[in-house]
Design an enzyme around this catalytic site. Structure first.
Site, mmCIF file in Angstrom:
data_model
loop_
_atom_site.group_PDB
_atom_site.id
_atom_site.type_symbol
_atom_site.label_atom_id
_atom_site.label_comp_id
_atom_site.label_asym_id
_atom_site.label_seq_id
_atom_site.Cartn_x
_atom_site.Cartn_y
_atom_site.Cartn_z
ATOM 1 N N ASP A 8 -40.459 -28.525 18.654
ATOM 2 C CA ASP A 8 -39.164 -27.875 18.536
ATOM 3 C C ASP A 8 -38.091 -28.910 18.884
ATOM 4 O OD1 ASP A 8 -37.150 -25.911 18.452
ATOM 5 O OD2 ASP A 8 -37.407 -25.478 20.583
ATOM 6 N N ASP A 172 -39.991 -24.200 23.592
ATOM 7 C CA ASP A 172 -39.619 -23.547 24.845
ATOM 8 C C ASP A 172 -39.483 -22.037 24.713
ATOM 9 O OD1 ASP A 172 -37.261 -23.990 23.244
ATOM 10 O OD2 ASP A 172 -36.072 -23.392 24.988
#
Length: 209
Positions: A8, A172
């Protein structure tokens, strides 16, 4: 064994500052910025931008109408970059190290042209655009899908011709990790801004099914 690592962007490679982004959009005249902005998945015109339904210029015009004032592309860029707190050099060093070890390094991100124009600038990361450190980039506004939609992950698997059990996804967002895990992708969910560069080794060393 793990052969591919999907990262990410915001919250993993880049430390994000949600409240600064909210503050900047409020300064543009968006009083309900906190309700409109989300750390993981955007909605409304923000989501339309990140899923590629509207262009950056259409977003600028729409936001100008909502705020009741003429906004420039620079205004919008400045507000979006409120999310960008820092790019820790250790993260770039780890990307380089993992690629040198033979892992295929991919980016999968809910993002938009304003953010990408910044991170793809020539001198963004140690004299290079961020894409310099990846084998391929999958960005929501280009692919026209957003996490946590499983189809986004499946698209990457199919396009890369890689197996989920040989792939680690680092994000996350717990919902995003859960969606990837549903396809058999191994996941690692560090906290935004944490130093994950050593802990990731635990996931790479684990045996895969």
């Amino acid at each position: 064994m793990i052969k591919n690592i999907i990262f990410d962007l915001g919250g993993v490679l880049i430390t994000i500052d949600q409240q600064e982004a909210v503050r900047r959009f409020r300064d543009l005249g968006l009083p309900d910025a906190e309700e409109r902005l989300n750390p993981y998945t955007q909605s409304g015109i923000f989501g339309d931008l990140e899923i590629g339904k509207i262009t950056a210029e259409q977003f600028r015009r729409s936001l100008s109408e909502i705020t009741g004032r003429p906004l420039t592309a620079e205004d919008c860029t400045h507000a979006w970059l409120g999310y960008h707190k820092e790019l820790p050099p250790r993260n770039i060093r780890m990307l380089q190290q993992l690629r040198a070890e033979g892992y295929r390094i991919l980016l999968l991100s809910n993002t938009n042209p304003f953010m990408q124009g910044w991170v793809e600038s020539r001198n963004y990361a140690d004299g290079h655009p961020l894409s310099f450190y990846f084998d391929a980039l999958y960005r929501s506004y280009e692919v026209k899908m957003m996490k946590p939609n499983e189809a986004f992950f499946q698209y990457v698997l199919d396009n890369e011709h890689i197996r989920p059990g040989e792939t680690l996804f680092v994000d996350d967002g717990p919902r995003n990790c859960a969606a990837a895990a549903g396809l058999g992708i191994r996941t690692f969910c560090p906290i935004n801004g944490s130093d994950w560069t050593q802990e990731i080794r635990q996931y790479l060393d684990k045996p895969t099914a």
